[in-house]
Structures are given as C-alpha cells and as structure tokens.
Write an enzyme that holds these catalytic residues in place. Sequence first.
Site, PDB file in Angstrom:
ATOM      1  N   PRO A 141     -44.683  47.349  33.604  1.00 21.20           N
ATOM      2  CA  PRO A 141     -43.637  46.323  33.711  1.00 21.20           C
ATOM      3  C   PRO A 141     -43.891  45.027  32.937  1.00 21.20           C
ATOM      4  O   PRO A 141     -43.025  44.161  32.905  1.00 21.20           O
ATOM      5  CB  PRO A 141     -43.592  46.035  35.219  1.00 21.20           C
ATOM      6  CG  PRO A 141     -44.928  46.441  35.740  1.00 21.20           C
ATOM      7  CD  PRO A 141     -45.412  47.547  34.859  1.00 21.20           C
ATOM      8  N   HIS A 151     -32.267  32.540  30.516  1.00 19.55           N
ATOM      9  CA  HIS A 151     -33.550  31.947  30.114  1.00 19.55           C
ATOM     10  C   HIS A 151     -33.701  31.994  28.597  1.00 19.55           C
ATOM     11  O   HIS A 151     -33.469  33.030  27.984  1.00 19.55           O
ATOM     12  CB  HIS A 151     -34.714  32.709  30.767  1.00 19.55           C
ATOM     13  CG  HIS A 151     -34.948  32.296  32.193  1.00 19.55           C
ATOM     14  ND1 HIS A 151     -36.148  32.446  32.832  1.00 19.55           N
ATOM     15  CD2 HIS A 151     -34.113  31.711  33.085  1.00 19.55           C
ATOM     16  CE1 HIS A 151     -36.051  31.978  34.067  1.00 19.55           C
ATOM     17  NE2 HIS A 151     -34.818  31.534  34.255  1.00 19.55           N
ATOM     18  N   LYS A 173     -39.214  46.005  30.291  1.00 18.87           N
ATOM     19  CA  LYS A 173     -38.360  46.890  29.491  1.00 18.87           C
ATOM     20  C   LYS A 173     -37.730  48.058  30.260  1.00 18.87           C
ATOM     21  O   LYS A 173     -36.783  48.689  29.764  1.00 18.87           O
ATOM     22  CB  LYS A 173     -39.173  47.488  28.321  1.00 18.87           C
ATOM     23  CG  LYS A 173     -39.490  46.496  27.247  1.00 18.87           C
ATOM     24  CD  LYS A 173     -38.267  46.188  26.399  1.00 18.87           C
ATOM     25  CE  LYS A 173     -38.374  44.885  25.657  1.00 18.87           C
ATOM     26  NZ  LYS A 173     -37.475  43.843  26.135  1.00 18.87           N
TER      27      LYS A 173
HETATM   28  C1  PHB Z   1     -39.625  40.495  37.766  1.00 20.54           C
HETATM   29  O1  PHB Z   1     -39.708  41.320  38.704  1.00 20.54           O
HETATM   30  O2  PHB Z   1     -38.967  39.454  37.882  1.00 20.54           O
HETATM   31  C2  PHB Z   1     -40.317  40.766  36.480  1.00 20.54           C
HETATM   32  C3  PHB Z   1     -41.121  41.884  36.350  1.00 20.54           C
HETATM   33  C4  PHB Z   1     -41.783  42.129  35.154  1.00 20.54           C
HETATM   34  C5  PHB Z   1     -41.629  41.230  34.099  1.00 20.54           C
HETATM   35  C6  PHB Z   1     -40.824  40.126  34.232  1.00 20.54           C
HETATM   36  C7  PHB Z   1     -40.163  39.886  35.435  1.00 20.54           C
HETATM   37  O3  PHB Z   1     -42.291  41.436  32.929  1.00 20.54           O
END
Ligand code: PHB
Length: 405
Positions: free
Chosen positions: A296, A75, A300
């Site tokens: 989340p 991405h 990170k």
């Molecule tokens: C995901 O589980 O795909 C995910 C979780 C937190 C994020 C981005 C993607 O910030």
Amino acid sequence: MIPEHTTVAVVGGGPAGLLLARLLHLRGVDCVVLESRERAYVEQRQRAGILEQGTVDVLRAAGAGERLDREGLVHHGIELRFDRRSHRIDFPALAAGASVTVYAQTEVVKDLIDLQLAEGPPLLFGAEVVAVEGADTGRPSVRYRSDGRDRVLACEYVVGCDGFHGVVRQSVPEGGLTTYQREYPYSWLGILADVAPSCEELIYAHSPRGFALHSMRSPSVSRLYLQVPNGTDAAAWSDERIWDELDARFAVDGPWRLERGPITAKSVLPMRSFVTEPLRHGRLFLAGDAAHIVPPTGAKGLNLAAADVTVLAAAFAELHDTGSTELLDAYSDTCLRRVWRAEHFSYFMTTTLHTDPDQSPFETRLQIAQLDRIAGSPHAAAELAENYVGLPLTAPVGERAEHTD
Ligand code: PHB
Ligand code: APR
C-alpha cells in the site's frame, strides 16, 4: 427475483466489481454481481483512501461523484520525512497540474452500492461463488450458494473481481496463468483515531525505527500506520505505545506536534506484490486485487482496480455495440503494462521507506541518499510525483496510445 442468466457475471462486490457493474449498466450491457459477504460487512471494511484524478473522473462518469465532490479532500502534495528533515513533493508543479483526492475506499463502496441497489443491475449479497465452469466454452456458468441453496448463473462472460483470495483465478486450469510475487518482511499496523490530522498533507516517514505514515479520512478523523514485524498482533499494542512510537518515527527538527486522540480501530495488514498474467482465460477475465496486488505504500491498489474495470467496461460495450472483440482481446496487454509500472513504483516506495530487519547500515545510507536525491532534484521528484498522481493508460509498446480520459 434471482437471475438465472446474464451477459457478464461479476464475481465480487468490492470497488472493482461494483464500478464495473455500474459502467456496464450505463453502456447497456447486462450483468449481475455476486458478493459472498453481507452488505454491512462490505461497507465497514477499512481500506486505502487516495484517489488518482483518473479514478475520480471515472467515478463521476459512473454517477458516483456527488458525495465524493462534497466530502473528498483535494491534496496538492505529500511530505517525505527522513533524517529528521521534511521535504514537500509539489504535485501541480512537478506533474502537470495534477492532484489526488483523499476519500476512503469504504465511502466509494457505499456510494456505488447505494446507486446499484437503487438503479440496478442486480447485486446479490450473501452469494458465495464456489466454482466457475465452462470458461473455455461458449457457455460459461457460475455456481454459488445463497440462502443455504446451491444456484447456477449462466452467462457469456465471467469477471473475477473477487480479490486476492477469490475463487475465479483459482478456477483456471493448471498452466493457464503465470503468477509473479514477492512478500515483504514487515507489515503495517493501521489505526483510525478521532482526532484532527496533525498535518494538511500525508506524511511518509523513513526513520531509524522503521516506516510511519500519517494519512486522514476527514477533518476530524486521522488514519496512521506503523511498520511492524510480520505476525504482529494488533491487540498487543496499547494505544499509548502506538502514539509513542508514532511520535518517535515522525520526529523532525523544527516545529511539529502529533495530536493524540481516541483510537477507534486497529488492524495489521500484510505487504505483498503479486501479478497474474494474462488477465484472461477464455471467457473468464480478472480485474483488481484478483489479478494483482501492490503493497500500500504507493496508494495504487484501488486506482489500478478502477483502471482495469474502466478498460474492461469499454471493451464489453464495444462488443455489445459493434460485435467486435478487438478491445476485449487487448484488455490484458493494455492493463498489464500499467500494472507493472505501478508494481515497480509501489516496490520502490516500499523498499525505499521501510527498514528490512536484515538491512545493513550501508543499505540504510543508500535509502537516505535516494530520498536526499528526490529532495534535491526536481527531475527525481517529478518521477515520484508523476507515478503517485497516476500515469495515463497507454497501449502496449508499438501500438496506438489510448488514454482513459
Ligand atoms: C490511507 O489509508 O489513507 C493510505 C494508505 C496508503 C497510502 C496512503 C494513504 O499510501
Ligand atoms: N464469491 C463472491 N464474492 C467473493 C468471493 C466469492 N467466492 N470471494 C471474495 N469475494 C468478494 C469479497 O468479499 C470482496 O467484497 O470479492 C470482493 C473483493 O473486493 P476487494 O478485495 O476489495 O478487491 P477489489 O474490488 O479488486 O478492490 C481493489 O484496492 O485498495 C485496494 O486492496 C484494496 O480492496 C482493495 C482493492
């Protein structure tokens, strides 16, 4: 055969422990991984899914890049949605050509387990560590239960890769570590759905109804999240209510349609920031979630874990090859500097995009002003982009810079 002695006892077979073991193995350092759960449980646990380029590079170097290179989705940006507007953050333009890869943590774990079971070092499932002894001495040992029996693994070093609730950090005597933490007044309700993603890139949405995130696992599986109050029971949310709420939060002026499909998993995740200092006590080291937690929103957690064990594996390899403990002695400071930066970024993303239940309309206007600044200024957008794609590891202030690549 059950090993009774090793150089590095690795507690926990999540991404941190598995990757550390693999890197140690490749550098000729002897280790054993003890994992309390069974293999099937570890392999189906749903976690995050965004890999920084540095994480992809170290997985490749560990020999775990083949399926990642085939199935990972590269991405080049994310979308911020707020005030019924969309704004794209263009990673290559803002962060020196960088990109991220969407590849689920569960898949990383499966690839690492396959490699380790095929080539070593020993990985014991159903081996629950109950105590670490002698970390202050030259001869530490790890006590664990396996097949209903108490066993002991003698070692030279212990690494706690046993997650936030693990026992290794808790085995450090009172006063040996300092912890810093913050809990947030909201959680995430996460779903997996058998439907093609409605977007090509992730969407982070600020809305008057709270935060929402559209992510994905593959061209046919979507992963979405909704901000919900703490204490929410996932079962209390019907599929229809989830889709309706997602629709309302992603609402934007202009063409957009959220595709619905069968929901195959629902769970609620708490949001927490947590750092332990230092990441070492005697011959005991901490890495990954055992050492620090981020909410989340900045994606990170897994990347910090990968960076910790990359630094730690290089330090054990130097000790093995030359007898020098210089890198091992620098481990905590080297990692903590980057950990605190990621803590700040994750806090920033979380508090800018979520609605605190006690938030005033004034504070909501400030959030929108901040998002508007990011949308309007390449400088402000570059700050977000550089942090999102991952900052290089640098030595503590005043010391030589050291990059992972
Ligand atoms: C995901 O589980 O795909 C995910 C979780 C937190 C994020 C981005 C993607 O910030
Ligand atoms: N004995 C043995 N194993 C244990 C023990 C114990 N007493 N306690 C916990 N474990 C195991 C858990 O079962 C789990 O498999 O340690 C492992 C820790 O794995 P994770 O929680 O996944 O932590 P980590 O490997 O540091 O991964 C970093 O990145 O996306 C984030 O938080 C997410 O899991 C993620 C993390």
